[in-house]
Enzyme design. Sequence first.
Site, PDB file in Angstrom:
ATOM      1  N   GLY A  72      -9.788  -1.666  -4.700  1.00  0.00           N
ATOM      2  CA  GLY A  72     -10.556  -1.986  -5.898  1.00  0.00           C
ATOM      3  C   GLY A  72      -9.856  -1.500  -7.150  1.00  0.00           C
ATOM      4  CB  THR A  73      -7.926   1.583  -7.886  1.00  0.00           C
ATOM      5  OG1 THR A  73      -9.012   2.505  -7.717  1.00  0.00           O
ATOM      6  CG2 THR A  73      -7.010   2.090  -8.992  1.00  0.00           C
ATOM      7  CG  ASN A 152     -18.890   4.659  -9.503  1.00  0.00           C
ATOM      8  OD1 ASN A 152     -18.906   4.094 -10.592  1.00  0.00           O
ATOM      9  ND2 ASN A 152     -18.277   5.807  -9.308  1.00  0.00           N
ATOM     10  CB  THR A 238       4.696  -8.721   2.632  1.00  0.00           C
ATOM     11  OG1 THR A 238       6.029  -9.205   2.413  1.00  0.00           O
ATOM     12  CG2 THR A 238       4.173  -9.245   3.956  1.00  0.00           C
ATOM     13  CB  CYS A 326     -12.130   7.569  -7.749  1.00  0.00           C
ATOM     14  SG  CYS A 326     -11.993   6.208  -6.577  1.00  0.00           S
TER      15      CYS A 326
END
Length: 391
Positions: A72-73, A152, A238, A326
Amino acid sequence: MKIINLDHLSANQLLPEVQEAMIGTMRETFGNPSSQHRLGDSAAEALDKARGRVARLMNCPSEKEVVFTSSGTESINHAIKGVAFAKADKGKHIVTSNIEHNAVLRSLRRLKMMDYQVTSVSVDAEGRVNPDDVAKALRDDTILVSIMHSNNEIGTLQPIREIAAITRERKITFHSDAVDSVGVIPVDVQDLGVDLLSFASNTFYGPAGVGGLYIRRGTTIWPLLDGGVQENSKRAGTENLIGIVGMGVAAELALRDMPKRMEHTGRLKDFLLRELPNHVDEYILNGHPEFCLPNLLSISLKYIEGESVVLMLDEEGVAVSTRSACAAGALQASHVLLSIGREFADAQGTMVITFGLENTEEDVVRFLKALSGAVKTLREISPLYTKSKPA
């Protein structure tokens, strides 16, 4: 001793179906999706299947509007910096709110070092942004608005649809951080009207280290990473095929089971709220009572420090959080709680409880018993609590 996980926004155990799909991919699909041979074709097919599942979770008009990332970051960084760099010739002003995740705030801090200007709108006492405040903050040189879908730390949901209507009328790109919403509650990008939306796999029982960014067709954005032409030239490198396959299965299960999951976590949350006054006193509930995530509860316990509560609960086999994973370990009080008007000491005494599929009412009872003991012990040694006692 059984560990009770009440910190599901930080980590979730992989569902059995997700594990099986990932293990099967490890064993059988080891090609590179970009390779022009049969091994590559097999990998590309698995990648496309996962992309379709994730797109359906958010009702994306096209699977190509889903770009896979590492988290998500990364998705948030890509959205904010990618638009900022792509539109720098049109302006350098960005609007956000003062309760955003650190991934947003620190991306904007980096841009401010490059002469971008940021206006942060305030929230009310329940953590809601007023769309009119966003409209007033817009300028002729505004190129991006970034307002989170759900918070959050306190769980409050934002009026994204109303804000999107404003930005669409002004032809300004709108990004929303929905990392804690996608897969938990219905998130429909067409209904919301956003241009960019960030999400992460681990929120809905997929593997950690996999995320995504919805990019509405026609949105101007630069790649965050330079390199190859993967992800429709939007994200070089990739792809993490094993993780993406897991996220695809988790997305399909989330879409199928979402009503049942919401009912389950909402019922546990209501049960805790009913029983909480019987175990502790002098606390504050944070967030909006109606516009909120069904699986998250934020409580500020007066006169004590939240990290001490977390450590004492951990000794009893109960895992909770004080704030976003976080930001855990930060010494300062939560900027979110200060923004909704909490005193510094009350903000420091906050814990965040997030429910998951495996939790039961028995888990809540055990948590409350452990919490009662921890609060009693900590308040007995708290100088703040001593001073508050009647003479």
